[in-house]
Design an enzyme around this catalytic site. Structure first.
Site, short mmCIF file in Angstrom:
data_model
loop_
_atom_site.label_atom_id
_atom_site.label_comp_id
_atom_site.label_asym_id
_atom_site.label_seq_id
_atom_site.Cartn_x
_atom_site.Cartn_y
_atom_site.Cartn_z
N SER A 99 0.82 -1.22 0.00
CA SER A 99 0.00 0.00 0.00
C SER A 99 0.85 1.27 0.00
O SER A 99 2.02 1.26 0.39
CB SER A 99 -0.93 0.03 1.21
OG SER A 99 -1.64 -1.17 1.31
N1 SAH Z 1 -0.69 -4.90 3.98
C1 SAH Z 1 0.00 -5.28 2.78
C2 SAH Z 1 -0.79 -4.92 1.54
C3 SAH Z 1 -1.09 -6.14 0.81
S1 SAH Z 1 -2.18 -6.06 -0.57
C4 SAH Z 1 1.41 -4.71 2.75
O1 SAH Z 1 1.79 -3.95 3.66
O2 SAH Z 1 2.17 -5.05 1.84
C5 SAH Z 1 -3.49 -7.06 0.04
C6 SAH Z 1 -3.18 -8.48 0.36
O3 SAH Z 1 -4.41 -9.09 0.77
C7 SAH Z 1 -2.64 -9.33 -0.79
O4 SAH Z 1 -1.42 -9.89 -0.43
C8 SAH Z 1 -3.73 -10.41 -0.97
O5 SAH Z 1 -3.20 -11.67 -1.34
C9 SAH Z 1 -4.35 -10.45 0.41
N2 SAH Z 1 -5.70 -11.02 0.49
C10 SAH Z 1 -6.72 -10.94 -0.41
N3 SAH Z 1 -7.79 -11.61 0.05
C11 SAH Z 1 -7.45 -12.12 1.27
C12 SAH Z 1 -8.14 -12.89 2.24
N4 SAH Z 1 -9.39 -13.31 2.07
N5 SAH Z 1 -7.49 -13.21 3.37
C13 SAH Z 1 -6.19 -12.82 3.58
N6 SAH Z 1 -5.49 -12.09 2.69
C14 SAH Z 1 -6.12 -11.74 1.55
#
Ligand code: SAH
Length: 236
Positions: free
Chosen positions: A88
Site C-alpha cells: 500500500s
Molecule cells: N498490507 C500489505 C498490503 C497487501 S495487498 C502490505 O503492507 O504489503 C493485500 C493483500 O491481501 C494481498 O497480499 C492479498 O493476497 C491479500 N488477500 C486478499 N484476500 C485475502 C483474504 N481473504 N485473506 C487474507 N489475505 C487476503
C-alpha cells in the site's frame, strides 16, 4: 506544486545515481534520505501521530519490495509485490495506522499480510500483531523478511474473512484488501471499545475507507475516511 518538486528532485537524483551504480554505503544513505522525505510528505498530508511517524521513519520499506523497485521504494504510491498484489501507499498505511490509535500491548489483527510492511509498522507500536494472508508464497516471504528484521509477528496462511479466532478478541483490526461488505466474523472478533479500519466497496472500483468503533456489543459507530483503491479480498 512545491511538494511535488521537493519529492521529484531527490527521486530523479536517486534514479540517476542508481543508474551509475552506488556502493552499498552510499545507497543506504540515499534510501534513508528518501525515507525521511517520504515522512515529511505524509506529515504535510495530515498525519500527526508521533508514534506512527517514528515507525514510518524507522521501517525500511525498500526491504519489503524487490530490489528492482528500490529507487521507487519511498515514493508515496503503491508498488507491485508479485501475484498481482501491491504494497500500500505509505500515506494510506500511516492514515490507517493512525486511525486505529494502537497502544503497546494492544492485540492487533491484519487481514492481507502482502509484503509484511504494514505488519512491521504495527509491530513498532505493539507486541501483539497477528496477520492473515491468503497467498502462501507472499505470507512465507513476508514472514522471512520480518524475522530477519527482528519483528515478532504471527502470520497465518488462510482466508482472513474469518479473522483469527484463536487470538480474538482484538483491540484493533486492519483490513488491507477490499471486501464488498463488512465480514461478520471480524465484527465479532473486535473487543468492545475496539477499532477496525476497512476499505469496503465493489471490486475494481474505488472503495470507502471506514473506521468502525465498537462502542457497545450491539453498537457500531462508522466514520468515513475517504475514497481508496485496494486489491479485492478474495475468498477460498
Ligand atoms: N498490507 C500489505 C498490503 C497487501 S495487498 C502490505 O503492507 O504489503 C493485500 C493483500 O491481501 C494481498 O497480499 C492479498 O493476497 C491479500 N488477500 C486478499 N484476500 C485475502 C483474504 N481473504 N485473506 C487474507 N489475505 C487476503
Amino acid at each position: 506544486m512545491v511538494f511535488r518538486y521537493r519529492v521529484l528532485i531527490p527521486v530523479l537524483i536517486l534514479s540517476f545515481l542508481f543508474t551509475l551504480g552506488l556502493d552499498s554505503h552510499e545507497e543506504e544513505g540515499y534510501l534513508k534520505e528518501a525515507r525521511e522525505k517520504m515522512v515529511e510528505l505524509i506529515k504535510t498530508r495530515g498525519i500527526t501521530d508521533k508514534r506512527v511517524l517514528a515507525a514510518m521513519l524507522k521501517v525500511p520499506r525498500h526491504l519489503f519490495v524487490d530490489r528492482s523497485q528500490w529507487q521507487s521504494a519511498y515514493d508515496d504510491r503503491p508498488l507491485p509485490i508479485g501475484f498481482g498484489q501491491t504494497i500500500s501507499q505509505p500515506y494510506i498505511v500511516a492514515l490507517m495506522t493512525e486511525s486505529l490509535n494502537i497502544n503497546m500491548g494492544d492485540r492487533v489483527l491484519e487481514v492481507g499480510t502482502g509484503s509484511g510492511y504494514q505488519c512491521a509498522i504495527l509491530a513498532e507500536l505493539t507486541d501483539k500483531v497477528y496477520s492473515v494472508e491468503i497467498i502462501e508464497e507472499l505470507g512465507r516471504k513476508a514472514s522471512m523478511v520480518l524475522k530477519e528484521l527482528g519483528y515478532k509477528v504471527r502470520i497465518k496462511i488462510g482466508d482472513g474473512y474469518n479473522g483469527w479466532e484463536e487470538y480474538a478478541p482484538f483491540d484493533a483490526i486492519i483490513v488491507t484488501c477490499a471486501p464488498d461488505h463488512i465480514p461478520t466474523p471480524l465484527i465479532q472478533q473486535l473487543k468492545v471499545g475496539g477499532r477496525m479500519v476497512i476499505p469496503v466497496g465493489p471490486t475494481g472500483l474505488y472503495q470507502t475507507l471506514w473506521l468502525i468503533t465498537k462502542e457497545k456489543e450491539d453498537k457500531l459507530v462508522y466514520k468515513n475516511l475517504g475514497d481508496v483503491l485496494f486489491v479485492p479480498l478474495v475468498r477460498r
